[in-house]
Design a protein around this motif. Structure first.
Motif, PDB file in Angstrom:
ATOM      1  N   ALA A 164       9.840 -25.584 -78.332  1.00 38.57           N
ATOM      2  CA  ALA A 164       8.549 -25.975 -77.779  1.00 38.57           C
ATOM      3  C   ALA A 164       7.439 -25.799 -78.802  1.00 38.57           C
ATOM      4  N   VAL A 165       7.441 -24.673 -79.502  1.00 35.48           N
ATOM      5  CA  VAL A 165       6.436 -24.434 -80.546  1.00 35.48           C
ATOM      6  C   VAL A 165       6.526 -25.516 -81.619  1.00 35.48           C
ATOM      7  N   GLY A 166       7.746 -25.865 -82.017  1.00 37.73           N
ATOM      8  CA  GLY A 166       7.932 -26.925 -83.002  1.00 37.73           C
ATOM      9  C   GLY A 166       7.421 -28.266 -82.501  1.00 37.73           C
ATOM     10  N   LEU A 167       7.674 -28.566 -81.236  1.00 39.27           N
ATOM     11  CA  LEU A 167       7.198 -29.830 -80.663  1.00 39.27           C
ATOM     12  C   LEU A 167       5.680 -29.874 -80.571  1.00 39.27           C
ATOM     13  N   TYR A 168       5.071 -28.754 -80.197  1.00 38.77           N
ATOM     14  CA  TYR A 168       3.609 -28.706 -80.183  1.00 38.77           C
ATOM     15  C   TYR A 168       3.055 -28.949 -81.586  1.00 38.77           C
ATOM     16  N   CYS A 169       3.676 -28.360 -82.583  1.00 38.03           N
ATOM     17  CA  CYS A 169       3.221 -28.562 -83.959  1.00 38.03           C
ATOM     18  C   CYS A 169       3.436 -30.014 -84.401  1.00 38.03           C
ATOM     19  N   PHE A 170       4.536 -30.620 -83.973  1.00 38.17           N
ATOM     20  CA  PHE A 170       4.776 -32.036 -84.260  1.00 38.17           C
ATOM     21  C   PHE A 170       3.703 -32.904 -83.605  1.00 38.17           C
ATOM     22  N   ALA A 171       3.372 -32.610 -82.346  1.00 35.52           N
ATOM     23  CA  ALA A 171       2.309 -33.344 -81.649  1.00 35.52           C
ATOM     24  C   ALA A 171       0.978 -33.160 -82.366  1.00 35.52           C
ATOM     25  N   ALA A 172       0.737 -31.959 -82.855  1.00 33.81           N
ATOM     26  CA  ALA A 172      -0.499 -31.700 -83.599  1.00 33.81           C
ATOM     27  C   ALA A 172      -0.539 -32.517 -84.887  1.00 33.81           C
ATOM     28  N   LEU A 173       0.589 -32.620 -85.562  1.00 34.68           N
ATOM     29  CA  LEU A 173       0.652 -33.413 -86.789  1.00 34.68           C
ATOM     30  C   LEU A 173       0.341 -34.883 -86.502  1.00 34.68           C
ATOM     31  N   GLY A 174       0.939 -35.435 -85.454  1.00 29.51           N
ATOM     32  CA  GLY A 174       0.660 -36.819 -85.070  1.00 29.51           C
ATOM     33  C   GLY A 174      -0.793 -37.010 -84.667  1.00 29.51           C
ATOM     34  N   THR A 175      -1.332 -36.041 -83.951  1.00 32.28           N
ATOM     35  CA  THR A 175      -2.729 -36.110 -83.531  1.00 32.28           C
ATOM     36  C   THR A 175      -3.649 -36.034 -84.746  1.00 32.28           C
ATOM     37  N   PHE A 176      -3.293 -35.204 -85.713  1.00 27.33           N
ATOM     38  CA  PHE A 176      -4.112 -35.105 -86.921  1.00 27.33           C
ATOM     39  C   PHE A 176      -4.040 -36.394 -87.737  1.00 27.33           C
ATOM     40  N   ALA A 177      -2.883 -37.034 -87.742  1.00 24.87           N
ATOM     41  CA  ALA A 177      -2.769 -38.329 -88.425  1.00 24.87           C
ATOM     42  C   ALA A 177      -3.726 -39.339 -87.792  1.00 24.87           C
ATOM     43  N   MET A 178      -3.808 -39.330 -86.476  1.00 24.07           N
ATOM     44  CA  MET A 178      -4.758 -40.214 -85.795  1.00 24.07           C
ATOM     45  C   MET A 178      -6.200 -39.818 -86.114  1.00 24.07           C
ATOM     46  N   ALA A 179      -6.436 -38.527 -86.271  1.00 19.61           N
ATOM     47  CA  ALA A 179      -7.780 -38.063 -86.642  1.00 19.61           C
ATOM     48  C   ALA A 179      -8.181 -38.632 -87.996  1.00 19.61           C
ATOM     49  N   ILE A 180      -7.247 -38.660 -88.912  1.00 15.04           N
ATOM     50  CA  ILE A 180      -7.540 -39.209 -90.239  1.00 15.04           C
ATOM     51  C   ILE A 180      -7.837 -40.701 -90.135  1.00 15.04           C
ATOM     52  N   VAL A 181      -7.002 -41.414 -89.380  1.00 11.29           N
ATOM     53  CA  VAL A 181      -7.212 -42.859 -89.235  1.00 11.29           C
ATOM     54  C   VAL A 181      -8.592 -43.147 -88.663  1.00 11.29           C
ATOM     55  N   TYR A 182      -8.931 -42.505 -87.564  1.00 11.27           N
ATOM     56  CA  TYR A 182     -10.214 -42.787 -86.924  1.00 11.27           C
ATOM     57  C   TYR A 182     -11.380 -42.081 -87.609  1.00 11.27           C
ATOM     58  N   GLY A 183     -11.096 -41.039 -88.345  1.00  7.43           N
ATOM     59  CA  GLY A 183     -12.173 -40.298 -88.999  1.00  7.43           C
ATOM     60  C   GLY A 183     -12.629 -40.881 -90.319  1.00  7.43           C
ATOM     61  N   VAL A 184     -11.730 -41.543 -91.025  1.00  9.64           N
ATOM     62  CA  VAL A 184     -12.113 -42.022 -92.368  1.00  9.64           C
ATOM     63  C   VAL A 184     -11.775 -43.478 -92.655  1.00  9.64           C
ATOM     64  N   ALA A 185     -10.976 -44.117 -91.818  1.00  5.96           N
ATOM     65  CA  ALA A 185     -10.590 -45.511 -92.087  1.00  5.96           C
ATOM     66  C   ALA A 185     -11.793 -46.435 -91.945  1.00  5.96           C
ATOM     67  N   PRO A 186     -11.765 -47.548 -92.657  1.00  3.94           N
ATOM     68  CA  PRO A 186     -12.851 -48.523 -92.510  1.00  3.94           C
ATOM     69  C   PRO A 186     -12.911 -49.050 -91.076  1.00  3.94           C
ATOM     70  N   VAL A 187     -14.120 -49.309 -90.622  1.00  8.41           N
ATOM     71  CA  VAL A 187     -14.309 -49.863 -89.281  1.00  8.41           C
ATOM     72  C   VAL A 187     -15.054 -51.185 -89.399  1.00  8.41           C
ATOM     73  N   PRO A 188     -14.825 -52.092 -88.480  1.00 11.22           N
ATOM     74  CA  PRO A 188     -13.848 -52.001 -87.416  1.00 11.22           C
ATOM     75  C   PRO A 188     -12.430 -52.170 -87.955  1.00 11.22           C
ATOM     76  N   THR A 189     -11.480 -51.609 -87.224  1.00  8.19           N
ATOM     77  CA  THR A 189     -10.076 -51.736 -87.613  1.00  8.19           C
ATOM     78  C   THR A 189      -9.635 -53.181 -87.390  1.00  8.19           C
ATOM     79  N   ALA A 190      -8.446 -53.505 -87.859  1.00  5.40           N
ATOM     80  CA  ALA A 190      -7.944 -54.875 -87.722  1.00  5.40           C
ATOM     81  C   ALA A 190      -7.893 -55.297 -86.256  1.00  5.40           C
ATOM     82  N   TYR A 191      -7.401 -54.431 -85.392  1.00  5.56           N
ATOM     83  CA  TYR A 191      -7.308 -54.839 -83.990  1.00  5.56           C
ATOM     84  C   TYR A 191      -8.687 -54.913 -83.340  1.00  5.56           C
ATOM     85  N   HIS A 192      -9.635 -54.088 -83.779  1.00  4.98           N
ATOM     86  CA  HIS A 192     -11.008 -54.205 -83.273  1.00  4.98           C
ATOM     87  C   HIS A 192     -11.580 -55.568 -83.658  1.00  4.98           C
ATOM     88  N   ARG A 193     -11.364 -55.976 -84.913  1.00  7.67           N
ATOM     89  CA  ARG A 193     -11.875 -57.271 -85.383  1.00  7.67           C
ATOM     90  C   ARG A 193     -11.298 -58.417 -84.564  1.00  7.67           C
TER      91      ARG A 193
END
Length: 136
Positions: free
Chosen positions: A5-34
Motif C-alpha cells: 500500500a505504501v508503495g502504491l501511494y508513492c506510485f500514485a504520488a509520482l504520477g500526480t507529480f508528473a501531472m503537476a509538471i505538465v500543468y505547472g510548466v508546459a506551454p498553454v494552451p495544450t494541444a487538446y485545449h487548442r
C-alpha cells in the motif's frame, strides 16, 4: 499488505507529480485545449491564453501539493498503520481524482477530442487499491 500500500501511494504520488509538471510548466494552451477552442472558432486570444495558463498553473500546484502529501502520509503515518492518515490520503486522492476524471471525460464525450481523464482514472484506482490494502 501495508508495505505494498505504501508503495502504491508513492506510485500514485509520482504520477500526480508528473501531472503537476505538465500543468505547472508546459506551454498553454495544450494541444487538446487548442483543439477544443477551435471548435468554437476561438482565436486563442491573449486573455484566453492568460486565463487557461493561470488555471493550469494553479492545477499544477494542487497536483504537486497532493503528490507531496501522499508521499509524506505514506512514508510516515500510513507506514505506522495510522487509520486517520489512510483516510486523509483516500479523501484527498478522491477529491482531486474524481473531478480530474469526470470533467475531462464529459468534455471528451461532448467534443470528441481526447482528454487526459484516463490518467486520473488510473491514479484513482491505484489510490483505492492502496487504501484497501492498507486497511486489510
Amino acid at each position: 499488505m501495508l508495505t505494498v500500500a505504501v508503495g502504491l501511494y508513492c506510485f500514485a504520488a509520482l504520477g500526480t507529480f508528473a501531472m503537476a509538471i505538465v500543468y505547472g510548466v508546459a506551454p498553454v494552451p495544450t494541444a487538446y485545449h487548442r483543439e477544443i477552442l477551435k471548435l468554437d472558432g476561438s482565436d486563442k486570444g491573449k486573455n484566453a491564453v492568460r486565463i487557461i495558463g493561470a488555471l493550469c498553473r494553479v492545477l499544477g500546484g494542487a497536483f504537486a501539493a497532493l503528490a507531496f502529501m501522499l508521499v509524506w502520509l505514506a512514508l510516515v503515518p500510513i507506514s505506522a498503520d495510522v487509520l486517520s492518515a489512510k483516510l486523509a490520503a483516500l479523501v484527498a486522492g478522491l477529491a482531486v481524482a474524481i473531478p480530474s476524471m469526470i470533467i475531462p471525460m464529459q468534455i471528451e464525450k461532448d467534443t470528441g477530442i481526447r482528454t487526459p481523464w484516463r490518467i486520473a482514472a488510473v491514479l484513482l484506482v491505484v489510490i483505492l487499491v492502496a487504501f484497501v490494502l492498507s486497511v486489510l
